[in-house]
Design a protein around this motif. Sequence first.
Motif, PDB file in Angstrom:
ATOM      1  N   LEU A  90      55.471  43.130  37.589  1.00  0.00           N
ATOM      2  CA  LEU A  90      55.517  44.057  38.258  1.00  0.00           C
ATOM      3  C   LEU A  90      54.893  45.517  36.594  1.00  0.00           C
ATOM      4  N   ARG A  91      56.023  45.549  35.439  1.00  0.00           N
ATOM      5  CA  ARG A  91      55.408  45.915  34.447  1.00  0.00           C
ATOM      6  C   ARG A  91      53.999  45.937  33.813  1.00  0.00           C
ATOM      7  N   LEU A  92      53.588  44.919  33.868  1.00  0.00           N
ATOM      8  CA  LEU A  92      52.057  44.257  33.640  1.00  0.00           C
ATOM      9  C   LEU A  92      51.095  44.948  34.387  1.00  0.00           C
ATOM     10  N   THR A  93      51.318  44.706  35.947  1.00  0.00           N
ATOM     11  CA  THR A  93      50.806  45.228  36.790  1.00  0.00           C
ATOM     12  C   THR A  93      50.643  46.961  36.598  1.00  0.00           C
ATOM     13  N   VAL A  94      51.757  47.669  36.212  1.00  0.00           N
ATOM     14  CA  VAL A  94      51.089  48.694  35.933  1.00  0.00           C
ATOM     15  C   VAL A  94      50.727  49.602  34.572  1.00  0.00           C
TER      16      VAL A  94
ATOM     17  N   THR B  69      50.223  34.920  31.406  1.00  0.00           N
ATOM     18  CA  THR B  69      50.181  36.623  30.480  1.00  0.00           C
ATOM     19  C   THR B  69      50.289  36.896  29.335  1.00  0.00           C
ATOM     20  N   LEU B  70      50.387  35.863  27.771  1.00  0.00           N
ATOM     21  CA  LEU B  70      49.472  36.904  27.308  1.00  0.00           C
ATOM     22  C   LEU B  70      48.210  37.518  27.047  1.00  0.00           C
ATOM     23  N   ALA B  71      47.095  36.206  28.018  1.00  0.00           N
ATOM     24  CA  ALA B  71      46.206  36.801  28.162  1.00  0.00           C
ATOM     25  C   ALA B  71      46.168  38.691  29.199  1.00  0.00           C
ATOM     26  N   TRP B  72      47.133  38.594  29.525  1.00  0.00           N
ATOM     27  CA  TRP B  72      46.838  39.852  30.538  1.00  0.00           C
ATOM     28  C   TRP B  72      47.675  41.363  29.898  1.00  0.00           C
ATOM     29  N   ILE B  73      48.539  40.470  29.043  1.00  0.00           N
ATOM     30  CA  ILE B  73      49.039  42.020  28.026  1.00  0.00           C
ATOM     31  C   ILE B  73      48.057  42.526  27.763  1.00  0.00           C
ATOM     32  N   THR B  74      47.826  41.175  26.679  1.00  0.00           N
ATOM     33  CA  THR B  74      47.098  41.291  25.847  1.00  0.00           C
ATOM     34  C   THR B  74      44.973  42.292  26.369  1.00  0.00           C
ATOM     35  N   SER B  75      44.768  42.189  27.515  1.00  0.00           N
ATOM     36  CA  SER B  75      43.754  42.412  28.257  1.00  0.00           C
ATOM     37  C   SER B  75      43.948  43.891  28.650  1.00  0.00           C
ATOM     38  N   SER B  76      44.727  44.123  29.136  1.00  0.00           N
ATOM     39  CA  SER B  76      45.634  45.697  29.627  1.00  0.00           C
ATOM     40  C   SER B  76      45.379  46.722  28.281  1.00  0.00           C
ATOM     41  N   LEU B  77      46.403  45.805  26.753  1.00  0.00           N
ATOM     42  CA  LEU B  77      45.961  46.672  26.211  1.00  0.00           C
ATOM     43  C   LEU B  77      44.541  47.474  25.972  1.00  0.00           C
TER      44      LEU B  77
ATOM     45  N   MET C 283      47.795  47.342  33.414  1.00  0.00           N
ATOM     46  CA  MET C 283      46.957  47.262  33.934  1.00  0.00           C
ATOM     47  C   MET C 283      46.278  48.319  34.729  1.00  0.00           C
ATOM     48  N   LEU C 284      46.919  48.799  35.828  1.00  0.00           N
ATOM     49  CA  LEU C 284      46.684  49.803  36.366  1.00  0.00           C
ATOM     50  C   LEU C 284      46.292  51.012  35.126  1.00  0.00           C
ATOM     51  N   LEU C 285      47.174  51.894  34.369  1.00  0.00           N
ATOM     52  CA  LEU C 285      46.961  52.648  33.661  1.00  0.00           C
ATOM     53  C   LEU C 285      45.954  52.398  32.766  1.00  0.00           C
ATOM     54  N   GLY C 286      45.127  51.457  31.864  1.00  0.00           N
ATOM     55  CA  GLY C 286      44.457  51.172  31.444  1.00  0.00           C
ATOM     56  C   GLY C 286      43.124  51.406  32.264  1.00  0.00           C
ATOM     57  N   LEU C 287      43.566  50.701  33.115  1.00  0.00           N
ATOM     58  CA  LEU C 287      42.161  51.106  34.098  1.00  0.00           C
ATOM     59  C   LEU C 287      41.524  52.133  34.505  1.00  0.00           C
ATOM     60  N   ILE C 288      42.902  52.995  35.011  1.00  0.00           N
ATOM     61  CA  ILE C 288      42.683  54.452  35.457  1.00  0.00           C
ATOM     62  C   ILE C 288      42.285  55.306  34.075  1.00  0.00           C
ATOM     63  N   ALA C 289      42.560  55.106  33.431  1.00  0.00           N
ATOM     64  CA  ALA C 289      42.533  55.886  31.885  1.00  0.00           C
ATOM     65  C   ALA C 289      41.135  55.212  31.625  1.00  0.00           C
ATOM     66  N   LEU C 290      40.340  54.330  31.476  1.00  0.00           N
ATOM     67  CA  LEU C 290      39.082  53.465  31.340  1.00  0.00           C
ATOM     68  C   LEU C 290      38.398  54.446  32.130  1.00  0.00           C
ATOM     69  N   VAL C 291      38.104  54.385  33.544  1.00  0.00           N
ATOM     70  CA  VAL C 291      37.275  55.067  34.178  1.00  0.00           C
ATOM     71  C   VAL C 291      37.593  56.880  34.096  1.00  0.00           C
ATOM     72  N   ALA C 292      39.102  57.295  33.849  1.00  0.00           N
ATOM     73  CA  ALA C 292      39.160  58.565  33.596  1.00  0.00           C
ATOM     74  C   ALA C 292      38.445  59.332  32.329  1.00  0.00           C
ATOM     75  N   TRP C 293      38.519  58.332  31.316  1.00  0.00           N
ATOM     76  CA  TRP C 293      37.384  58.324  29.909  1.00  0.00           C
ATOM     77  C   TRP C 293      35.848  58.563  30.005  1.00  0.00           C
ATOM     78  N   LEU C 294      35.757  57.755  30.984  1.00  0.00           N
ATOM     79  CA  LEU C 294      33.875  57.692  31.341  1.00  0.00           C
ATOM     80  C   LEU C 294      33.577  58.675  31.691  1.00  0.00           C
ATOM     81  N   ILE C 295      34.529  59.555  33.060  1.00  0.00           N
ATOM     82  CA  ILE C 295      33.587  60.723  33.843  1.00  0.00           C
ATOM     83  C   ILE C 295      33.778  61.713  33.009  1.00  0.00           C
ATOM     84  N   VAL C 296      35.431  61.956  32.158  1.00  0.00           N
ATOM     85  CA  VAL C 296      35.705  63.185  31.181  1.00  0.00           C
ATOM     86  C   VAL C 296      34.331  63.416  29.758  1.00  0.00           C
ATOM     87  N   ALA C 297      34.265  62.475  29.263  1.00  0.00           N
ATOM     88  CA  ALA C 297      33.828  62.227  27.927  1.00  0.00           C
ATOM     89  C   ALA C 297      32.536  61.997  28.543  1.00  0.00           C
TER      90      ALA C 297
END
Length: 375
Positions: free
Chosen positions: A234-238, A324-332, A240-254
């Motif tokens: 659950l935490r890893l999913t959160v 799992t290691l790839a999951w958290i690493t990719s999200s960060l 990941m989603l926060l990372g993707l949302i941050a990326l999309v938001a940053w692209l739109i704003v920047a």
Amino acid sequence: MTHSEQQRPEIVVGLVATPPDHPARVAAPLTAELAARLADRVDADVRWTVREGWGEVAPRRDGGAEALLDDLAQRRADDQWDIAICLTDLPLHAARMPLVAQTSARRRVAVVSLPALGLQQLRAARAAVPDLVSRVLTDASDERVQSAGWAPAEMARRIPAVHKVVGEADGGELSYVASGLIGRVRLLTGMVRANRPGRALLGLSKLLVGAFGTAAFALTTDTIWQMGDALGGLRLTVIMLLGLIALVAWLIVAHDLWEKPDRGTSVELARLFNLGTVLTLTLATAVSYVVLFVGTALVGALLIDTSVLEQTLQRPVDFTDYLTLAWITSSLATVGGAIGSGLENEETVRAAAYGYHPEPDGWRDEKDGQPHSGS
């Protein structure tokens, strides 16, 4: 040309793509085959001539389909076409429903909103345009062609995107609209298709390279290994989603991709443009994340020996631990990529904005026969 061909009446059909971006990619193959389709579907005793043209790079947003029809009617008169059809990527509405097409017998023109056709836009346009030509010429009482032997409402059976027809049937001013829920879903998917998410994905190449660099560094840190082992799904999913949302938001704003309502852009149209931009960037970043995840998992499996990982985690490990290691690493790394995305080429990122249409280099319009340079 044979003598019999010269004796047949000629009808010149203008096919206009506006803006000359995605609509032109649909208009080009359609132009090459439209004359044969018109002969087969409308009237084989007519000599059909098809002219291809491009409309404004930034078509008028105010006035909806009526404004496009007015501009198209002027273009038809200037170029002395018998009838003109406009293909546009503007999302249009009529009777509070997504507009698929609109015809005007008085102006002898019709407009097709490509996003309302969904994903298979070229296939749907191939089916719709000959029928629209037939409908306009019939409603305009053009004696050079046989009258269409079908009622306007039958377009709902011919074109899946069309749900019903509204307007003045006697006057030839007809709007072909989609259904409520399904039509809106088809419109949104069509907008993403027209916005070419693959182009946005290629535009994020520097971001992906930067994220790979961040992921490679993170893989060498045993603290990341322990964090991945301690965090649940659950935490890893959160994360990941926060990372993707941050990326999309940053692209739109920047890169200032957010469309603001103004005198020429209604609130509803701006909302649709922004939704199309967000969906396009979300799809592009999601694909980037999958590529990053797969690459990180492979690199982790090659570089980190199982015995070393077992010693750090103090338990037996298997391939799921590398995932799992790839999951958290990719999200960060995605968060790090969001920060580095400001280094992306401005033009390639802005192309993901639905309302942004850069003028292509060397585009040629049959109106004057001269190539135009990009601005």
